[in-house]
Design a protein around this motif. Structure first.
Motif, short mmCIF file in Angstrom:
data_model
loop_
_atom_site.label_atom_id
_atom_site.label_comp_id
_atom_site.label_asym_id
_atom_site.label_seq_id
_atom_site.Cartn_x
_atom_site.Cartn_y
_atom_site.Cartn_z
N THR A 4 0.90 -1.02 -0.12
CA THR A 4 0.16 -0.02 -0.21
C THR A 4 1.07 1.28 -0.02
O THR A 4 2.21 1.12 0.09
N LYS A 5 0.16 2.12 0.00
CA LYS A 5 0.94 3.58 -0.02
C LYS A 5 1.73 4.02 1.17
O LYS A 5 2.84 4.68 1.42
N GLU A 42 4.01 6.30 -0.79
CA GLU A 42 3.62 7.37 -1.00
C GLU A 42 4.59 8.63 -0.95
O GLU A 42 4.84 9.57 -1.79
N ASP A 51 2.86 9.17 -9.78
CA ASP A 51 1.46 8.47 -9.04
C ASP A 51 1.56 7.50 -8.49
O ASP A 51 2.00 6.39 -8.95
N ASP A 53 -0.61 5.36 -7.14
CA ASP A 53 -1.49 4.33 -7.66
C ASP A 53 -1.04 3.60 -8.72
O ASP A 53 -1.01 2.19 -8.99
N ASP A 54 -0.21 4.22 -9.70
CA ASP A 54 0.44 3.40 -10.89
C ASP A 54 1.52 2.48 -10.36
O ASP A 54 1.86 1.46 -10.93
N ALA A 57 0.21 -0.56 -8.60
CA ALA A 57 -0.14 -1.59 -9.53
C ALA A 57 0.89 -2.37 -9.91
O ALA A 57 0.83 -3.57 -10.27
#
Length: 68
Positions: A4-5, A42, A51, A53-54, A57
């Motif tokens: 996660t971040k 993050e 980013d 989120d990119d 992923a």
């Protein structure tokens, strides 16, 4: 494990060293430095203008592929 971040980069590299090139590609060329290894995903993304989120992923996809 799902990244996660808030996951620390050093923890990711410990469990999935194959992800190092993903971090290198965003400009984290000092993966051995204590400062960079102590950052969250993050924080690293914010510093490098990526980013999160990119990146997450890609990291999670690479880890899932390795786990088979």
């Amino acid at each position: 494990m799902t990244i996660t971040k808030d996951t620390i980069i050093g923890d990711i590299l410990t469990i999935a060293p194959q992800t190092a090139p993903l971090f290198m590609n965003i400009g984290m060329h000092c993966l051995g430095c204590p400062a960079s290894r102590g950052e969250t995903v993050e924080q690293a993304c914010m510093v490098h203008g990526v980013d999160p989120d990119d990146l997450l992923a890609k990291v999670n996809e690479m880890i899932a592929a390795a786990e088979g």
